[in-house]
Design a protein around this motif. Structure first.
Motif, PDB file in Angstrom:
ATOM      1  N   ILE B 228      -8.760  16.495   3.713  1.00  0.00           N
ATOM      2  CA  ILE B 228      -8.067  15.292   4.152  1.00  0.00           C
ATOM      3  C   ILE B 228      -6.756  15.169   3.374  1.00  0.00           C
ATOM      4  CG2 ILE B 228      -9.301  13.729   2.574  1.00  0.00           C
ATOM      5  CD1 ILE B 228      -9.329  11.678   4.901  1.00  0.00           C
ATOM      6  N   ARG B 229      -5.670  14.969   4.127  1.00  0.00           N
ATOM      7  CA  ARG B 229      -4.349  14.897   3.500  1.00  0.00           C
ATOM      8  C   ARG B 229      -3.930  13.437   3.381  1.00  0.00           C
ATOM      9  NH1 ARG B 229      -0.718  17.824   7.107  1.00  0.00           N
ATOM     10  NH2 ARG B 229      -2.326  17.939   8.700  1.00  0.00           N
ATOM     11  N   ILE B 230      -3.453  13.069   2.202  1.00  0.00           N
ATOM     12  CA  ILE B 230      -3.170  11.657   1.922  1.00  0.00           C
ATOM     13  C   ILE B 230      -1.842  11.536   1.191  1.00  0.00           C
ATOM     14  CG2 ILE B 230      -3.998   9.558   0.748  1.00  0.00           C
ATOM     15  CD1 ILE B 230      -6.841  10.873   0.811  1.00  0.00           C
ATOM     16  N   SER B 231      -1.025  10.582   1.637  1.00  0.00           N
ATOM     17  CA  SER B 231       0.164  10.206   0.871  1.00  0.00           C
ATOM     18  C   SER B 231       0.163   8.688   0.760  1.00  0.00           C
ATOM     19  CB  SER B 231       1.439  10.682   1.568  1.00  0.00           C
ATOM     20  OG  SER B 231       2.564  10.350   0.791  1.00  0.00           O
ATOM     21  N   ALA B 232       0.615   8.188  -0.379  1.00  0.00           N
ATOM     22  CA  ALA B 232       0.615   6.739  -0.578  1.00  0.00           C
ATOM     23  C   ALA B 232       1.879   6.307  -1.304  1.00  0.00           C
ATOM     24  CB  ALA B 232      -0.616   6.325  -1.387  1.00  0.00           C
ATOM     25  N   THR B 233       2.319   5.097  -0.993  1.00  0.00           N
ATOM     26  CA  THR B 233       3.376   4.432  -1.755  1.00  0.00           C
ATOM     27  C   THR B 233       2.766   3.144  -2.284  1.00  0.00           C
ATOM     28  OG1 THR B 233       5.105   5.346  -0.345  1.00  0.00           O
ATOM     29  CG2 THR B 233       5.687   3.405  -1.656  1.00  0.00           C
ATOM     30  N   CYS B 234       2.613   3.070  -3.599  1.00  0.00           N
ATOM     31  CA  CYS B 234       1.972   1.897  -4.204  1.00  0.00           C
ATOM     32  C   CYS B 234       3.024   0.952  -4.764  1.00  0.00           C
ATOM     33  CB  CYS B 234       1.008   2.334  -5.305  1.00  0.00           C
ATOM     34  SG  CYS B 234      -0.466   3.138  -4.645  1.00  0.00           S
ATOM     35  N   VAL B 235       2.891  -0.313  -4.412  1.00  0.00           N
ATOM     36  CA  VAL B 235       3.892  -1.315  -4.756  1.00  0.00           C
ATOM     37  C   VAL B 235       3.216  -2.560  -5.314  1.00  0.00           C
ATOM     38  CG1 VAL B 235       5.781  -2.736  -3.818  1.00  0.00           C
ATOM     39  CG2 VAL B 235       5.388  -0.442  -2.911  1.00  0.00           C
ATOM     40  N   ARG B 236       3.748  -3.061  -6.404  1.00  0.00           N
ATOM     41  CA  ARG B 236       3.243  -4.322  -6.958  1.00  0.00           C
ATOM     42  C   ARG B 236       3.994  -5.485  -6.325  1.00  0.00           C
ATOM     43  NH1 ARG B 236      -0.310  -3.618 -11.067  1.00  0.00           N
ATOM     44  NH2 ARG B 236       0.040  -1.970 -12.600  1.00  0.00           N
ATOM     45  N   VAL B 237       3.244  -6.483  -5.882  1.00  0.00           N
ATOM     46  CA  VAL B 237       3.838  -7.650  -5.221  1.00  0.00           C
ATOM     47  C   VAL B 237       3.397  -8.934  -5.932  1.00  0.00           C
ATOM     48  CG1 VAL B 237       3.989  -6.529  -2.950  1.00  0.00           C
ATOM     49  CG2 VAL B 237       1.920  -7.794  -3.554  1.00  0.00           C
ATOM     50  N   PRO B 238       4.169 -10.007  -5.802  1.00  0.00           N
ATOM     51  CA  PRO B 238       3.849 -11.252  -6.521  1.00  0.00           C
ATOM     52  C   PRO B 238       2.735 -12.063  -5.864  1.00  0.00           C
ATOM     53  CG  PRO B 238       5.893 -11.509  -5.319  1.00  0.00           C
ATOM     54  CD  PRO B 238       5.473 -10.094  -5.121  1.00  0.00           C
ATOM     55  N   VAL B 239       1.590 -11.435  -5.777  1.00  0.00           N
ATOM     56  CA  VAL B 239       0.376 -12.077  -5.277  1.00  0.00           C
ATOM     57  C   VAL B 239      -0.549 -12.151  -6.478  1.00  0.00           C
ATOM     58  CG1 VAL B 239      -1.642 -11.652  -3.807  1.00  0.00           C
ATOM     59  CG2 VAL B 239       0.656 -11.315  -2.886  1.00  0.00           C
ATOM     60  N   LEU B 240      -1.327 -13.214  -6.609  1.00  0.00           N
ATOM     61  CA  LEU B 240      -2.147 -13.356  -7.810  1.00  0.00           C
ATOM     62  C   LEU B 240      -3.378 -12.470  -7.767  1.00  0.00           C
ATOM     63  CD1 LEU B 240      -1.852 -17.222  -8.364  1.00  0.00           C
ATOM     64  CD2 LEU B 240      -0.442 -15.386  -9.320  1.00  0.00           C
ATOM     65  N   ARG B 241      -4.031 -12.420  -6.619  1.00  0.00           N
ATOM     66  CA  ARG B 241      -5.300 -11.707  -6.535  1.00  0.00           C
ATOM     67  C   ARG B 241      -5.486 -11.168  -5.126  1.00  0.00           C
ATOM     68  NH1 ARG B 241     -11.016 -13.581  -9.177  1.00  0.00           N
ATOM     69  NH2 ARG B 241     -12.357 -12.332  -7.854  1.00  0.00           N
ATOM     70  N   ALA B 242      -6.058 -10.000  -5.001  1.00  0.00           N
ATOM     71  CA  ALA B 242      -6.342  -9.290  -3.742  1.00  0.00           C
ATOM     72  C   ALA B 242      -5.168  -8.398  -3.346  1.00  0.00           C
ATOM     73  CB  ALA B 242      -6.702 -10.231  -2.599  1.00  0.00           C
ATOM     74  N   HIS B 243      -5.518  -7.154  -3.081  1.00  0.00           N
ATOM     75  CA  HIS B 243      -4.538  -6.152  -2.662  1.00  0.00           C
ATOM     76  C   HIS B 243      -4.519  -6.055  -1.135  1.00  0.00           C
ATOM     77  CE1 HIS B 243      -4.273  -5.073  -6.749  1.00  0.00           C
ATOM     78  NE2 HIS B 243      -4.882  -3.902  -6.769  1.00  0.00           N
ATOM     79  N   SER B 244      -3.370  -5.640  -0.602  1.00  0.00           N
ATOM     80  CA  SER B 244      -3.259  -5.366   0.830  1.00  0.00           C
ATOM     81  C   SER B 244      -2.774  -3.927   1.005  1.00  0.00           C
ATOM     82  CB  SER B 244      -2.275  -6.333   1.485  1.00  0.00           C
ATOM     83  OG  SER B 244      -2.635  -7.670   1.204  1.00  0.00           O
ATOM     84  N   GLU B 245      -3.102  -3.345   2.151  1.00  0.00           N
ATOM     85  CA  GLU B 245      -2.689  -1.971   2.413  1.00  0.00           C
ATOM     86  C   GLU B 245      -2.373  -1.792   3.899  1.00  0.00           C
ATOM     87  OE1 GLU B 245      -5.581   0.858   0.812  1.00  0.00           O
ATOM     88  OE2 GLU B 245      -5.939  -0.390  -0.965  1.00  0.00           O
ATOM     89  N   ALA B 246      -1.220  -1.180   4.173  1.00  0.00           N
ATOM     90  CA  ALA B 246      -0.876  -0.771   5.539  1.00  0.00           C
ATOM     91  C   ALA B 246      -1.269   0.695   5.646  1.00  0.00           C
ATOM     92  CB  ALA B 246       0.616  -0.953   5.793  1.00  0.00           C
ATOM     93  N   ILE B 247      -2.193   0.993   6.561  1.00  0.00           N
ATOM     94  CA  ILE B 247      -2.783   2.328   6.634  1.00  0.00           C
ATOM     95  C   ILE B 247      -2.467   2.983   7.979  1.00  0.00           C
ATOM     96  CG2 ILE B 247      -4.974   3.628   6.550  1.00  0.00           C
ATOM     97  CD1 ILE B 247      -4.626   2.285   3.932  1.00  0.00           C
ATOM     98  N   ASN B 248      -1.862   4.153   7.914  1.00  0.00           N
ATOM     99  CA  ASN B 248      -1.618   4.945   9.110  1.00  0.00           C
ATOM    100  C   ASN B 248      -2.527   6.167   9.084  1.00  0.00           C
ATOM    101  OD1 ASN B 248      -0.182   7.292  10.583  1.00  0.00           O
ATOM    102  ND2 ASN B 248       0.880   5.471  11.331  1.00  0.00           N
ATOM    103  N   LEU B 249      -3.372   6.271  10.105  1.00  0.00           N
ATOM    104  CA  LEU B 249      -4.342   7.362  10.155  1.00  0.00           C
ATOM    105  C   LEU B 249      -3.985   8.348  11.271  1.00  0.00           C
ATOM    106  CD1 LEU B 249      -7.646   5.265   9.934  1.00  0.00           C
ATOM    107  CD2 LEU B 249      -6.529   6.531   8.078  1.00  0.00           C
ATOM    108  N   GLU B 250      -4.216   9.615  10.992  1.00  0.00           N
ATOM    109  CA  GLU B 250      -3.962  10.643  11.994  1.00  0.00           C
ATOM    110  C   GLU B 250      -5.249  11.435  12.187  1.00  0.00           C
ATOM    111  OE1 GLU B 250      -0.099  12.434  11.001  1.00  0.00           O
ATOM    112  OE2 GLU B 250      -0.876  14.205  12.030  1.00  0.00           O
ATOM    113  N   PHE B 251      -5.662  11.579  13.431  1.00  0.00           N
ATOM    114  CA  PHE B 251      -6.876  12.321  13.764  1.00  0.00           C
ATOM    115  C   PHE B 251      -6.502  13.590  14.530  1.00  0.00           C
ATOM    116  CE2 PHE B 251      -7.891   7.858  13.376  1.00  0.00           C
ATOM    117  CZ  PHE B 251      -9.082   7.823  12.677  1.00  0.00           C
ATOM    118  N   ASN B 252      -7.476  14.410  14.825  1.00  0.00           N
ATOM    119  CA  ASN B 252      -7.207  15.588  15.643  1.00  0.00           C
ATOM    120  C   ASN B 252      -7.138  15.259  17.130  1.00  0.00           C
ATOM    121  OD1 ASN B 252      -6.986  17.791  13.737  1.00  0.00           O
ATOM    122  ND2 ASN B 252      -9.130  17.385  13.245  1.00  0.00           N
ATOM    123  N   GLU B 253      -7.803  14.159  17.485  1.00  0.00           N
ATOM    124  CA  GLU B 253      -7.781  13.688  18.875  1.00  0.00           C
ATOM    125  C   GLU B 253      -7.501  12.192  18.849  1.00  0.00           C
ATOM    126  OE1 GLU B 253     -11.487  14.636  20.964  1.00  0.00           O
ATOM    127  OE2 GLU B 253     -11.601  16.390  19.647  1.00  0.00           O
TER     128      GLU B 253
END
Lengths: 347, 347
Positions: B228-253
């Motif tokens: 599985i190939r993965i690339s990420a850009t991690c960014v700190r944001v001014p939120v007190l608690r809980a992380h968010s993630e924008a996820i783009n997935l690629e499948f074979n089909e």
């Protein structure tokens, strides 16, 4: 033989309007007469320009007579109503709203990217959406060297994108939260201070919001490349001013990060901000008030042999809106294209 | 015949330590004796557990005697020193630091994803990084149905990821900025209130930071999938608690969004939050204090025929750290694996 021009700012009291006023001054735009137009609510206010206090007038048909350039930033519906009237009266309208951006007759212009598109104008020239401008400025110089096949973008958009009231709202909410009170919401549907949420513009049937589709469609039009594939996730974050974007680019062949760095270090309107030793890269507070889009963290995508990752921040009120409109005006003046345009808009 | 267990929390006074304490209580974990360990600075403090006020003791060799499970959350260097000692003395260490995560002998476990990995433990079981846990919980159920080929992630990480002091720092900075003062920085290298910046963990030679490489390497280990190939850009944001993630997935089909939605609506530890009419999707303030990772905005990627876009938010202290460690403990108890483990760690 230098000429001066009659300018009207439509939406003069908004965040972008005030920035337009400041830029006309600081960039010594050849202004003859300056007319500040706004909604009824703001009529009677006075704004300062080169030492003079100029009265804000009501935006109306009448106020658009004898104007050479209208810098419109009062929203889509006002542009749709008053834009064609201004053109009819002989003005060129540089429109910051989304009203005409995708009309085939209307050039959509970023002066550093597609300056020649302005020659085809029929009275209205559209200023692209802020997220589009910031991304396009950085991607275009790379696209010129090796064609970009696909872009996957995630945005971190500041409150300023929703106007001056939104900036004030985030500050008020932060104060309320710090005092243990419930944050009040008016401009945004949810609290933004110490929170974030997917961009609240209307969603299409495919689950993309308007803001995301602007990045897709406007970039294709500006690049004059209908093959480039783009997906975006737009997110509002509790930043006061300047947007950030995480950009993943896919090419047909590997694009080495050193080459990208070299190209972007001399690209117009772009400033490379990379200090790998100090872990210092573009930040919204550094981009605020800057003309250039800051770019950094350029690296080979370890998940794709032809991928490239980068990170950018840009002042969304300035280059993302007001500065771009002023640069279009400057280009019109330089190419002596200001007078005599007539309207022929189909949309 | 129910048994009770002697538990030690290493790093009891930190943000994760306090959450561990709360979860042992609220989930009725079969605690016999509870030992709260911390650095010298916190010794003498008292923390409440089921009505008793428990004295915080200094983390030392001695304090780790006669303990069945050590829940370690005091950072990598303390885990490296005291973890093997605790194992030597007969305890199982569930380690929240990155010290042992990539050691081949150490299982890296998310109970909803790879529960069976715990059987191979040799005294230490590692809790994955918070961003990895949140992403893996959502991607795993899809990966089971159609293999994920590639992930491109952009994160929006809250201050809590850097501990209780970081949360306080962002609040103080916000107050300073609202009062027109210059924000003070101590925990973070740059002001975070009303700002954001790429994650400040050390960068490797390829331009990826440690946080990003954790998402890459830990996900591969947990999924037991080195392809599985993965690339990420991690960014700190001014939120007190809980992380968010924008996820783009690629499948074979192609992976249709309706199918993904159906799968995620019944995935363990995941809660679907999608109201397309109201434009309402996961937000950090909604995820805070929740056990489940919230997922939504699931849509076909318009830039790739086999792409899928989604958005998630999760409480990084809870499921991203403390809850996952408690769930591992519960699994150990359920499978009667707590006693008699011996250490054999090579790294």
């Amino acid at each position: 033989m230098a000429k001066n021009y009659n300018i009207a700012i439509l939406g003069a009291t908004g965040a972008v309007g005030k920035e337009l006023l400041e830029l006309l001054d600081s960039r010594d735009f050849p202004v003859a007469d300056l007319r500040l137009l706004a909604s009824n609510r703001s009529v009677g206010e006075r704004l300062s320009f080169k030492g003079a206090n100029i009265l804000v007038e009501e935006a109306s048909d009448h106020a658009l007579s004898n104007v050479d350039i209208v810098l419109a930033s009062a929203g889509s519906s006002i542009s749709k109503t008053l834009g064609p009237i201004a053109v009819e009266k002989g003005a060129i309208v540089i429109d910051n709203s989304s009203a005409f951006r995708m009309s085939p007759e209307v050039p959509l212009v970023i002066p550093e990217v597609n300056p020649n598109a302005i020659t085809k104008h029929q009275g209205i020239i559209a200023n692209p959406n802020c997220t589009t401008i910031l991304m396009a400025l950085v991607v275009w110089p790379l696209h010129q060297v090796q064609q970009v096949k696909r872009i996957v973008a995630a945005t971190y958009q500041s409150a300023s994108g929703a106007g001056a009231k939104a900036i004030a709202e985030v500050k008020t909410q932060a104060q309320e939260i710090l005092e243990g009170r419930k944050p009040t919401t008016e401009v945004f549907p949810y609290p933004l201070a110490f929170n974030l949420f997917p961009h609240n513009s209307p969603l299409n049937d495919f689950g993309y919001c308007e803001e995301e589709m602007k990045m897709v469609n406007e970039t294709r039009k500006i690049f004059n490349d209908s093959n480039i594939r783009i997906s975006a996730t737009c997110v509002r974050v509790p930043v006061l001013r300047a947007h950030s974007e995480a950009i993943n680019l896919e090419f047909n062949e590997p694009f080495f990060s050193d080459k990208a760095r070299e190209i972007l270090s001399r690209a117009p309107g772009v400033k490379l901000v990379e200090d790998w030793q100090a872990n210092h890269f573009p930040m919204p507070i550094a981009a605020s008030g800057e003309n250039d889009v800051l770019v950094g963290r350029i690296r080979q995508d370890i998940s794709h042999p032809c991928g490239l990752e980068l990170w950018l921040c840009g002042d969304q009120i300035r280059k993302g809106a007001a500065l771009n409109a002023i640069q279009i005006s400057e280009l019109l003046v330089e190419r002596q294209l200001v007078k005599g345009a007539k309207l022929s808009i189909s949309s």
